[in-house]
Scaffold this motif. Structure first.
Motif, PDB file in Angstrom:
ATOM      1  N   ASP A 316      40.981  29.241  56.944  1.00  0.00           N
ATOM      2  CA  ASP A 316      41.935  28.910  55.879  1.00  0.00           C
ATOM      3  C   ASP A 316      41.943  29.980  54.795  1.00  0.00           C
ATOM      4  OD1 ASP A 316      42.529  26.596  57.218  1.00  0.00           O
ATOM      5  OD2 ASP A 316      41.221  25.323  55.990  1.00  0.00           O
ATOM      6  N   ASP A 317      40.765  30.491  54.459  1.00  0.00           N
ATOM      7  CA  ASP A 317      40.667  31.509  53.417  1.00  0.00           C
ATOM      8  C   ASP A 317      41.367  32.802  53.837  1.00  0.00           C
ATOM      9  OD1 ASP A 317      38.288  29.699  53.636  1.00  0.00           O
ATOM     10  OD2 ASP A 317      37.949  30.449  51.598  1.00  0.00           O
ATOM     11  N   THR A 320      44.981  32.420  53.434  1.00  0.00           N
ATOM     12  CA  THR A 320      45.371  32.556  52.024  1.00  0.00           C
ATOM     13  C   THR A 320      45.364  34.015  51.595  1.00  0.00           C
ATOM     14  OG1 THR A 320      44.511  30.350  51.493  1.00  0.00           O
ATOM     15  CG2 THR A 320      44.770  31.906  49.670  1.00  0.00           C
ATOM     16  N   LYS A 467      38.390  24.842  49.623  1.00  0.00           N
ATOM     17  CA  LYS A 467      39.283  25.593  50.497  1.00  0.00           C
ATOM     18  C   LYS A 467      40.737  25.158  50.323  1.00  0.00           C
ATOM     19  CE  LYS A 467      35.978  26.861  54.073  1.00  0.00           C
ATOM     20  NZ  LYS A 467      36.179  28.296  53.935  1.00  0.00           N
ATOM     21  N   PRO A 471      44.682  28.571  47.407  1.00  0.00           N
ATOM     22  CA  PRO A 471      45.973  29.214  47.106  1.00  0.00           C
ATOM     23  C   PRO A 471      46.377  29.108  45.639  1.00  0.00           C
ATOM     24  CG  PRO A 471      46.119  27.969  49.145  1.00  0.00           C
ATOM     25  CD  PRO A 471      44.796  27.625  48.534  1.00  0.00           C
ATOM     26  N   THR A 474      44.623  31.965  43.463  1.00  0.00           N
ATOM     27  CA  THR A 474      44.863  33.385  43.720  1.00  0.00           C
ATOM     28  C   THR A 474      45.982  33.962  42.864  1.00  0.00           C
ATOM     29  OG1 THR A 474      46.295  32.768  45.589  1.00  0.00           O
ATOM     30  CG2 THR A 474      43.990  33.323  46.083  1.00  0.00           C
TER      31      THR A 474
END
Length: 931
Positions: A316-317, A320, A467, A471, A474
């Motif tokens: 998932d990271d 992103t 997690k 988003p 960021t």
């Protein structure tokens, strides 16, 4: 040119009032003639020529709106340079060249080849050759290349001041110094007398008549610790040269303008400047115009580096991170805020890397799209190894973003990472650490503290989120990957209640506050008393967003200038940072005074010395250059504890240059803080450095000159001293390429005395030429656990035997159709063909068009003889083709179809000093050079 006092002091922008002993190319009568002023003149002229060429080839005008560095950079970058453009990178890059140029007089004061003393002509040229090869092979390693460029220019310039070249009535530079395929002949033999005696020690020209008649090449002998020299030989001269008192007395140095030698001094200055231009033109040709500008800090926004954990839990990271990169590329492409360079470093376990660096956003998109999550499993990963790789590759003023969900297995690198961060003074590291429900909180907290320490040391943030919420966090990357980003305030506290004040000026845009921590409250108030608390997400001052441990407050555009306050209350550790976008900023170096034959000031690569005043040299930049700001107070302030500003006494050196002395240095970590007035708006401003610093009683010094060949061992001497308690001192050295090294693990220290050691490093035989290496030497005392470090940047360069330039010869021109009436030129075309060959050399690497608006095409570069063709409108009347072989040798051909009455005004770039003085003065003013 052998006095570090003037050369180095001018490199560090000291005023003439501080310079009082005899020196290299001494300023007389208000003029300047030092290594630094010669280097500055040549660099600025060559950069102007390069900016003009890039503008011409891109179809825009290079027309600075004013004389400041900010306006020069903006004009050079062209119409895509919208918005704020900082000159900080430009000024910092030039300063690195100037400082290393001047440091030759400190680090290599007794080396004859470095100064062309003692008739060491072949050895001096070898240093120039090795240095230029290293620069060309490693042009993307900007800092190492700039440092080498400064040293090479010093040696080249010394030839004209220390030899009898101008006494032999030579008015042009000695091209053989930068063309090693050409011989250096007719050097006076060791047993040949070259000078007559000068009882006064100050005769204008003591070269013997037969030496001049036979066109013999000689230079003065220099004795730092001995007065001995070969019989009949010339001395360098001056108070620091012991040989000048031995017959034949006197000296032939043309470093300073003395009665009777004015013409020789001026001729040496002119020749040294012309030679510097020739060398810079050669490097420019090998690098290409855009890479040459990047080397000198003329580029768009900051570099952006992504260090990404690719273990199995990071799927998932990674998704992103991909989305963030795509967003940066798509939203900022073609604007001033488009990153100047992208760097990607994945890490896993047991591997990290490889590093990808590119200026092409599409290449970065493609590389990051390949990332997948796999492996890992045991928790800790090689996070700091990946970060070290990014830190050593990142250009100045970069932002590094680390994505991970794991602890750092290589936490032993923490001290090395801290040293690398401190040495850059400009690279900011931000951590994004994510967790899902399965991790143990204790393990995460301990590791997060390490990440937070490193982030704070650089002026960055350590952001801890789940997690699912990554988003949302960021957005900070889009905020900080921008041009002309400045820090107004940054503080850190372990807990408690405190009110912080900060000054906002009228010129600041996109003002944002970042707070990291948990279990806290805060309240912001402006100068008019309007306030907004953390519970008011959309209030009277701005918009507040919260995700994980991060609070992001974006102030409204109609904010008030003046003193703001933020009241903080927290039961846990927290950090506070205030940033904005603006060109009012400063660069700085901590410096120390040194003694010896040529006393002066040198920048400190490690921590300043404890128990003594801290000395800094600052260059301040305003919206319209240094004349558009006045500086109020400069001082040092603690970051992680409450405490007043330790104010410094300042000496205004003019043109934005300031010498600062701080007697009472704060305990622990501190930063530089500066206040002043923006004369454009009349409002007061506040700026803060990002990188933390502390003092140490330990001193570590190390000097490495030149490059190292693959498979060859390089020995680097180093010294350690403490003004604290003596005893054992542990040594730990690391390099970012994991090349084999040897060094003593411990050295015994006696208080106040240097202990010496030697480190060896050996790049493997297969190491590609052009590989850069960053080496960190750490020293820590056993008695007090006090430590300091030295950071060296080296280049691995394969041995080169091909120094013959490729040839480019125009063999056909068809321009008969071009009309004499230039108003009709658009309907007609002309063309030429040229033969390109590298003979028995390494082969052609690239063929490019330097001047001309036409189309250049050529045969395959694998051919021995290559035919190049050029076709253009008759309105574009000149063409210059640049040919570079595989080891950086540069050849050119030029043709003009302009009528004879026009031809004198066009032609290939001059290698001498015949550029218009008005343009040169514009560039000098842009860099705040003293006229």
């Amino acid at each position: 040119m052998c006095s570090a006092l003037h050369a180095l002091a001018l490199a560090l922008a000291l005023s003439l009032a501080l310079l009082q002993s005899s020196v290299a190319f001494v300023p007389i009568g208000g003029g300047e003639a030092t290594h630094v002023s010669i280097t500055r003149t040549a660099l600025l002229q060559k950069l102007k020529e390069t900016c003009q060429a890039v503008a011409d080839s891109s179809g825009y005008e290079f027309n600075p709106t004013g004389p400041s560095a900010e306006e020069l950079v903006q004009a050079c970058l062209g119409p895509t340079a919208t918005g704020e453009v900082s000159a900080g990178k430009f000024r910092a890059a030039l300063q690195e060249v100037y400082v290393q140029n001047a440091l030759v007089d400190l680090n290599f004061v007794a080396s004859a080849p470095h100064h062309f003393n003692s008739e060491a002509f072949l050895e001096g040229r070898a240093l120039i050759t090795e240095g230029v090869v290293s620069i060309k092979a490693n042009i993307q390693n900007h800092q190492a290349s700039r440092e080498m460029l400064g040293r090479v220019l010093h040696t080249l310039q010394d030839f004209y001041s220390h030899s009898n070249w101008v006494e032999l009535d030579n008015t042009e530079p000695f091209a053989n110094l930068i063309q090693p395929d050409l011989p250096i002949e007719n050097i006076a033999a060791k047993d040949t007398a070259t000078c007559r005696d000068c009882a006064s020690g100050n005769c204008p020209n003591t070269i013997l008549a037969n030496i001049l008649q036979e066109n013999k090449l000689t230079s003065g002998y220099m004795g730092i610790s001995s007065s001995e020299k070969p019989k009949g030989k010339c001395s360098h001269g001056g108070a620091g040269d012991l040989t000048s008192a031995a017959v034949p007395r006197g000296g032939i140095s043309k470093d300073e303008r003395r009665p009777g030698n004015e013409a020789l001094h001026d001729a040496a200055v002119t020749a040294a400047t012309s030679a510097s231009l020739q060398l810079l033109e050669d490097i420019r040709g090998a690098a290409g115009d855009r890479d040459f500008l990047r080397l000198m800090g003329i580029d768009r926004s900051s570099g952006v580096c992504f260090v990404i954990d690719t273990t199995g839990s990071m799927a998932d990271d990674i998704a992103t991170a991909k989305a963030v990169v795509y967003n940066i590329i798509d939203s900022k492409k073609g604007t001033q805020d488009e990153p100047s360079e992208y760097i990607l470093v994945p890490f896993n376990d047991p591997d990290f890397g490889p590093l990808t660096r590119t200026t092409d956003p599409e290449v970065m998109k493609n590389e990051i799209s390949k990332l997948t999550a796999s492996g890992g499993g045991d928790g800790p990963e090689l996070c700091l190894s990946g970060l070290q790789m990014a830190l050593t590759a990142a250009p100045a003023f970069s932002h590094i973003y680390v994505f991970t969900d794991a602890t750092a297995k290589d936490i032993a690198l923490k001290d090395t990472i801290s040293a690398l961060i401190s040495s850059t003074k400009s690279t900011v590291v931000n951590f994004f650490m994510t967790t899902s429900g399965g991790r143990k909180r204790r393990s995460i907290t301990a590791t997060f503290n390490d990440y937070r320490d490193l982030a704070l040391a650089s002026g960055g943030q350590a952001i801890h989120v789940t997690k699912g919420s990554l988003p949302e966090a960021t957005g900070i990357i889009l905020d900080t990957s921008t041009s002309a980003l400045v820090t107004v305030l940054q503080r850190s506290r372990s807990s408690g209640s405190e009110t912080f004040t900060f000054l906002l000026d009228e010129s600041l845009k996109n003002i944002t506050l970042y707070i990291t921590g948990s279990q806290m409250t805060f309240n912001i108030s402006n100068p008019a008393g309007v306030s907004q608390s953390n519970t008011q997400l959309s209030g009277g001052l701005g918009t507040i967003q919260s995700v994980g441990n991060l609070w992001r407050i974006r102030l409204d555009d109609d904010k008030q200038t003046g003193t703001w306050k933020i009241q903080m209350a927290s039961a846990q550790p927290y950090t506070l940072k205030v940033t904005g976008q603006n060109t009012i900023t400063f660069i700085y170096d901590y410096v120390h005074a040194f003694k010896g034959p040529h006393p002066g000031y040198a920048p400190i690569t490690g921590r300043p010395q404890a128990g003594r005043p801290a000395m800094l040299l600052l260059s301040v930049m305003g919206r319209k250059g240094p004349a558009s700001v006045t500086v109020g107070e400069v001082g040092l302030i603690p970051v992680s504890r409450a405490g007043p500003v330790s104010k410094g006494s300042t000496t205004d050196l003019g043109n934005g240059d300031i010498l600062v002395t701080v007697d009472a240095v704060p305990q622990g970590e501190f930063v530089v803080i500066l206040t002043g007035t923006d004369l454009v708006s009349g409002s007061q401003f506040q700026r803060q450095s990002t990188t933390q610093m502390s003092v140490s009683k330990v001193i570590v010094t190390a000097v490495a000159d030149g490059s190292v060949e693959p498979g060859q061992m390089l020995s680097i001497p180093f010294s350690v001293m403490t003004e604290g308690s003596g005893g054992p001192c542990s040594i730990n050295a690391r390099n970012d390429r994991e090349f084999p090294m040897t060094f003593p693990m411990n050295v015994p220290l006696t208080t106040g005395q240097y202990a010496n050691g030697t480190l060896t490093i050996t790049p493997p035989k297969g190491t590609p030429s052009g590989t850069d290496v960053t080496l960190t030497i750490m020293a820590k005392t056993s008695a007090s656990a006090d430590s300091n470090y030295a950071v060296l940047r080296l280049s691995v360069v394969s041995k080169i035997t091909d120094f013959v330039r490729p040839t480019c010869k125009v063999d056909r021109v068809a321009a008969d159709d071009c009309p004499a009436d230039v108003s009709q030129c658009a309907s007609f075309r002309w063309d030429l063909s040229a033969n390109v060959t590298d003979g028995k050399g390494t082969g052609i690497d690239r063929i490019t068009l330097r001047q001309g608006d036409g189309v250049l095409s050529h045969d395959a570069l694998t051919n021995l003889d290559i035919e190049a063709s050029y076709n253009a409108s008759c309105c574009s009347q000149i063409a210059e083709i640049v040919v570079v072989d595989k080891v950086g040798n540069v050849g050119k051909c030029f043709h003009s179809i302009a009528p004879p009455t026009i031809a004198p005004s066009v032609g290939p770039p001059s290698l001498g000093l015949a550029r218009p003085l008005l343009l040169l003065c514009l560039l000098l003013a842009a860099l705040n050079a003293r006229s």
